[in-house]
Scaffold this active site. Sequence first.
Site, mmCIF file in Angstrom:
data_model
loop_
_atom_site.group_PDB
_atom_site.id
_atom_site.type_symbol
_atom_site.label_atom_id
_atom_site.label_comp_id
_atom_site.label_asym_id
_atom_site.label_seq_id
_atom_site.Cartn_x
_atom_site.Cartn_y
_atom_site.Cartn_z
ATOM 1 N N HIS A 24 9.060 7.055 -5.993
ATOM 2 C CA HIS A 24 7.621 7.305 -5.851
ATOM 3 C C HIS A 24 6.976 7.473 -7.236
ATOM 4 C CE1 HIS A 24 8.021 7.390 -1.613
ATOM 5 N NE2 HIS A 24 8.653 8.546 -1.546
ATOM 6 N N ASN A 83 9.429 1.985 -2.395
ATOM 7 C CA ASN A 83 9.755 2.975 -3.442
ATOM 8 C C ASN A 83 11.134 3.594 -3.215
ATOM 9 O OD1 ASN A 83 7.180 2.539 -4.328
ATOM 10 N ND2 ASN A 83 6.384 4.547 -3.727
ATOM 11 N N LEU A 89 -14.274 -2.313 -10.987
ATOM 12 C CA LEU A 89 -13.443 -2.328 -9.786
ATOM 13 C C LEU A 89 -13.697 -1.102 -8.898
ATOM 14 C CD1 LEU A 89 -10.801 -3.559 -8.340
ATOM 15 C CD2 LEU A 89 -9.568 -1.808 -9.634
ATOM 16 N N GLU A 139 1.380 8.553 9.645
ATOM 17 C CA GLU A 139 2.741 8.714 10.183
ATOM 18 C C GLU A 139 3.725 9.223 9.120
ATOM 19 O OE1 GLU A 139 0.823 5.924 10.781
ATOM 20 O OE2 GLU A 139 0.310 6.734 12.758
ATOM 21 N N ASP A 143 5.030 -0.713 -0.462
ATOM 22 C CA ASP A 143 6.263 -0.267 0.205
ATOM 23 C C ASP A 143 7.487 -0.603 -0.644
ATOM 24 O OD1 ASP A 143 7.670 0.931 2.250
ATOM 25 O OD2 ASP A 143 7.878 -0.909 3.411
HETATM 26 C C1 IPE Z 1 3.565 2.106 5.060
HETATM 27 O O1 IPE Z 1 4.891 2.186 4.645
HETATM 28 C C2 IPE Z 1 2.767 3.243 4.515
HETATM 29 C C3 IPE Z 1 2.539 3.250 3.067
HETATM 30 C C4 IPE Z 1 2.937 2.353 2.216
HETATM 31 C C5 IPE Z 1 1.746 4.353 2.577
HETATM 32 P P1 IPE Z 1 6.017 2.871 5.548
HETATM 33 O O2 IPE Z 1 7.273 2.762 4.775
HETATM 34 O O3 IPE Z 1 5.590 4.225 5.950
HETATM 35 O O4 IPE Z 1 6.051 1.926 6.833
HETATM 36 P P2 IPE Z 1 7.171 1.759 7.965
HETATM 37 O O5 IPE Z 1 7.554 3.134 8.408
HETATM 38 O O6 IPE Z 1 8.325 1.034 7.345
HETATM 39 O O7 IPE Z 1 6.513 0.932 9.025
HETATM 40 C C1 IPE Z 2 6.278 3.426 0.181
HETATM 41 O O1 IPE Z 2 7.621 3.427 -0.125
HETATM 42 C C2 IPE Z 2 5.597 4.705 -0.246
HETATM 43 C C3 IPE Z 2 5.113 5.534 0.865
HETATM 44 C C4 IPE Z 2 5.224 5.269 2.139
HETATM 45 C C5 IPE Z 2 4.436 6.756 0.498
HETATM 46 P P1 IPE Z 2 8.717 4.005 0.884
HETATM 47 O O2 IPE Z 2 8.954 5.427 0.573
HETATM 48 O O3 IPE Z 2 8.331 3.711 2.284
HETATM 49 O O4 IPE Z 2 9.974 3.141 0.465
HETATM 50 P P2 IPE Z 2 11.093 2.546 1.433
HETATM 51 O O5 IPE Z 2 10.392 1.699 2.453
HETATM 52 O O6 IPE Z 2 11.785 3.708 2.052
HETATM 53 O O7 IPE Z 2 11.959 1.755 0.518
HETATM 54 MG MG MG Z 3 8.719 2.172 3.557
#
Ligand code: IPE
Ligand code: IPE
Ligand code: MG
Length: 254
Positions: A41, A26, A135, A71, A24
């Site tokens: 990403h 990105n 792995l 989601e 999480d």
């Molecule tokens: C969780 O991250 C899903 C992935 C890393 C693929 P999210 O960014 O979607 O989670 P929430 O919405 O903050 O709970």
């Molecule tokens: C996680 O990073 C990647 C995916 C959920 C695909 P986010 O896109 O959720 O990054 P933040 O949480 O908005 O910083």
């Molecule tokens: Mg996120």
Amino acid sequence: MADDAQDQCLSRDRLPRHVAIVMDGNGRWAQQRSMIRTAGHREGAKAVRRIVKACSERGIEVLTLFAFSSENWRRPRPEVELLMNLFVTTLRSEIRRLDVANVRLRFIGDYRAFSATLQSYIAKAERRTAQNTGLTLVVAVNYGGRWDIVQACRRVAEEVEAGRMQPDDITADLIQRHIGLADLPEPDLFIRTGGEQRISNFLLWQLAYTELYFTDQLWPDFDAADLDAACTAFACRQRRFGQTSEQVTEVFHA
Ligand code: IPE
Ligand code: IPE
Ligand code: MG
């Protein structure tokens, strides 16, 4: 961690067999640099390459990465499309490298939502690397922990409907046999980058006794040293699985 704190670890070099990561942060990584979220990403994909290599080098057996949750479809359409495209291009560009590195690639999630092309890439990548012995890299795409439990229940219900078992025969062990990744060691260490302290519908069943580790580091910045810090924290935890500390210590010294 200070050296004296490390010295108190029972087994400093105890390595998790299975590490599961919620990648999480990105979007925030990109926003901090006044870039569009999708740039985060792309940078996150580079972190994946780095961490796969680091896990292989350390002898970790299984790495499960949460790439797209059930989601995440709720995000703006262009971001979802970018994530899907990135998934396909990364898969196509990395598969040879992963195969050479003896990595066995697996996917978990409800792929029925994906295009036929993407489903065939997934199947091909799994087939190509199935015999590899290094792995095991599990990529969770369109995955949700609740979906996983539901699909396991459906399969058990089919057995009951077919008359092969009775409702009373349903046990946790039986559900476990139908849940995702049942053939792999359970996750020992869960890591979530990006500062949030939640599971976000990742491996709900499988995480029952997993050690949880949260870091503020954003995923594109996460590197081998951060992985080592998480593994050291893991090595210093005492896993009791419901027992007392004394019981576990006795087993440990037996
Ligand atoms: C969780 O991250 C899903 C992935 C890393 C693929 P999210 O960014 O979607 O989670 P929430 O919405 O903050 O709970
Ligand atoms: C996680 O990073 C990647 C995916 C959920 C695909 P986010 O896109 O959720 O990054 P933040 O949480 O908005 O910083
Ligand atoms: Mg996120």
